[in-house]
Design a protein around this motif. Sequence first.
Motif, short mmCIF file in Angstrom:
data_model
loop_
_atom_site.label_atom_id
_atom_site.label_comp_id
_atom_site.label_asym_id
_atom_site.label_seq_id
_atom_site.Cartn_x
_atom_site.Cartn_y
_atom_site.Cartn_z
N GLU A 196 0.83 -1.21 0.00
CA GLU A 196 0.00 0.00 0.00
C GLU A 196 0.87 1.26 0.00
O GLU A 196 0.54 2.25 0.63
CB GLU A 196 -0.93 -0.02 1.22
CG GLU A 196 -1.87 -1.23 1.24
CD GLU A 196 -2.72 -1.30 2.49
OE1 GLU A 196 -3.56 -0.40 2.68
OE2 GLU A 196 -2.52 -2.23 3.28
N ARG A 197 1.97 1.22 -0.74
CA ARG A 197 2.94 2.32 -0.78
C ARG A 197 2.27 3.59 -1.32
O ARG A 197 1.75 3.62 -2.44
CB ARG A 197 4.10 1.94 -1.68
CG ARG A 197 5.10 3.06 -1.94
CD ARG A 197 6.19 2.60 -2.90
NE ARG A 197 7.00 1.57 -2.29
CZ ARG A 197 8.11 1.80 -1.59
NH1 ARG A 197 8.52 3.05 -1.41
NH2 ARG A 197 8.80 0.82 -1.07
N PRO A 198 2.28 4.68 -0.53
CA PRO A 198 1.75 5.95 -1.02
C PRO A 198 2.81 6.72 -1.80
O PRO A 198 4.00 6.40 -1.73
CB PRO A 198 1.39 6.70 0.27
CG PRO A 198 2.43 6.22 1.25
CD PRO A 198 2.73 4.77 0.87
N ASP A 199 2.38 7.71 -2.54
CA ASP A 199 3.33 8.66 -3.11
C ASP A 199 3.92 9.45 -1.94
O ASP A 199 3.17 10.01 -1.13
CB ASP A 199 2.62 9.59 -4.09
CG ASP A 199 3.59 10.49 -4.85
OD1 ASP A 199 4.52 11.01 -4.21
OD2 ASP A 199 3.40 10.68 -6.05
N ALA A 200 5.25 9.50 -1.85
CA ALA A 200 5.89 10.17 -0.70
C ALA A 200 5.50 11.64 -0.61
O ALA A 200 5.50 12.22 0.49
CB ALA A 200 7.40 10.01 -0.78
N ASP A 201 5.16 12.26 -1.74
CA ASP A 201 4.73 13.66 -1.71
C ASP A 201 3.39 13.83 -1.00
O ASP A 201 3.04 14.93 -0.57
CB ASP A 201 4.60 14.22 -3.14
CG ASP A 201 5.97 14.46 -3.77
OD1 ASP A 201 6.91 14.74 -3.01
OD2 ASP A 201 6.08 14.36 -5.01
N ASP A 202 2.63 12.74 -0.88
CA ASP A 202 1.31 12.79 -0.22
C ASP A 202 1.40 12.49 1.27
O ASP A 202 0.37 12.42 1.95
CB ASP A 202 0.35 11.79 -0.88
CG ASP A 202 0.06 12.15 -2.34
OD1 ASP A 202 0.10 13.34 -2.66
OD2 ASP A 202 -0.20 11.23 -3.13
N VAL A 203 2.60 12.27 1.78
CA VAL A 203 2.78 12.00 3.21
C VAL A 203 3.17 13.31 3.89
O VAL A 203 4.24 13.86 3.67
CB VAL A 203 3.86 10.93 3.46
CG1 VAL A 203 4.08 10.72 4.95
CG2 VAL A 203 3.46 9.62 2.79
N THR A 204 2.25 13.83 4.71
CA THR A 204 2.48 15.07 5.45
C THR A 204 3.16 14.75 6.77
O THR A 204 2.76 13.81 7.48
CB THR A 204 1.14 15.78 5.73
OG1 THR A 204 0.48 16.04 4.49
CG2 THR A 204 1.38 17.10 6.46
N VAL A 205 4.20 15.50 7.11
CA VAL A 205 4.90 15.33 8.38
C VAL A 205 4.87 16.65 9.13
O VAL A 205 5.40 17.65 8.65
CB VAL A 205 6.36 14.88 8.18
CG1 VAL A 205 7.03 14.64 9.53
CG2 VAL A 205 6.43 13.61 7.33
N LYS A 206 4.22 16.64 10.29
CA LYS A 206 4.17 17.84 11.13
C LYS A 206 5.03 17.60 12.37
O LYS A 206 4.94 16.55 13.02
CB LYS A 206 2.74 18.16 11.55
CG LYS A 206 2.63 19.47 12.33
CD LYS A 206 1.19 19.96 12.46
CE LYS A 206 1.14 21.31 13.15
NZ LYS A 206 -0.23 21.87 13.24
N THR A 207 5.85 18.59 12.69
CA THR A 207 6.79 18.47 13.80
C THR A 207 6.58 19.60 14.80
O THR A 207 6.40 20.76 14.40
CB THR A 207 8.24 18.50 13.28
OG1 THR A 207 8.43 17.41 12.37
CG2 THR A 207 9.25 18.37 14.43
#
Length: 421
Positions: A21-32
């Motif tokens: 179920e690999r997503p497009d890495a651009d669609d993975v949001t990372v909030k820090t």
Amino acid sequence: MSDARNSANQYSGFLPPRFAERPDADDVTVKTWTVGDALGDHSVPEIPPALSLFFDLVAPSAERAGASGFAMLWLDRHPHEQPGWRLSVGHVGSVDDLEQAVAKPLARLVGTMSLAEFETENWHATRPLWRKRAEPVRLVFWGAFARHARALLAHGDGASFYQPLGAGLRSDHVAASLPLLEDMLGDPLLIGGMGFEDALRLGVALGRAHLIESWIEAGGAEKEPYFRPMRIWHQAWLANVLIDPAVASLAMPGQPPMPALDFRAESTPDGRRKSLDDLSSWLTTVFFTDQHPALRNAFVAGVQNAVWLDSDLQQYLQPQQRAEILQGLMPYCRWFLAMALYNHLGNLAAGNARQDQIAFYATLVDALPELAPLGELATRRDIELHIIRIDAARAASALDTLVLPFCDLLMPRLQFDAARA
């Protein structure tokens, strides 16, 4: 039988899966977020109880929300800022969906510790930040990410192909789960066998690891905390890259088992270098033999020229070092190009060159017109005489974008009897 997706593969069903179920890495949001007050020094403190509670609650809460993602607690090792806790949450989707998926455990944390937004970016933009300054302390997955993590960490042969387990780490140790981030979001390796660029990337990985250890040793205890993120993240990247060669070796009778990297907290640069040497020897024995000269030379070139071939390391080069490094790289560049051209012109003469190879060769000639006079009847000597006319600077500038991809199209691939499904 080079691909485990082939139903004739006798190993299908027994090997670890790729991330389905690999997503497009651009669609993975990372909030820090920055969490709590700055720390007094670079020692690793106990995790505050409020942060421990957040990690106990966040995965079940996000699972109930139907989300896929991860949370990572890390210590900031930036050399010009005070050390402190950072909390990153990754989510397949928008930032609003991310905050909704972790709303309840985050609200509990806000009530007990101060939080300030540090950065919100996608995976590709966040990863370079982590490699430079993040020392991971805790990592949890949920949704599709958690299912894939369980498939690898609980696999019966896990210690044979997954470096952290082979080194004796518990599956809940942060270093055991860290390589899975790259496995789920990075570029897949060894699809359909081992190609020329795969061998080069493995060589660059070993060469880069050696360089990092040399810098840590030269910097001493005072500088070690600032190099630690680079070492940890690269070790995780290398552990992921080695999954597929290790899986392939399971179907090669009589081959030695893959040696493990040194993940111990008390490990030294010298000890870690020894484990890298053992791995390099294993790769050379199993894959990069005299029967596969193109792969062997690509691997060796990667090891010896990592500082130029790895974009992360080029920034550390001094101007006066560049000319010397290019001179060391040129024999490999010319050898690679000569082998690929010899294969391609031979294919043209035999009438079995593919259209993608012909189109790529035309692009190569546009950039390196010294190759234009070569025809189907060119000898190896003809090819070498035309290649030697290309000056080092232009050959180096064409290496990444033209020479290496062209070689990958032409050089024979090493096919495997066992590969991840």
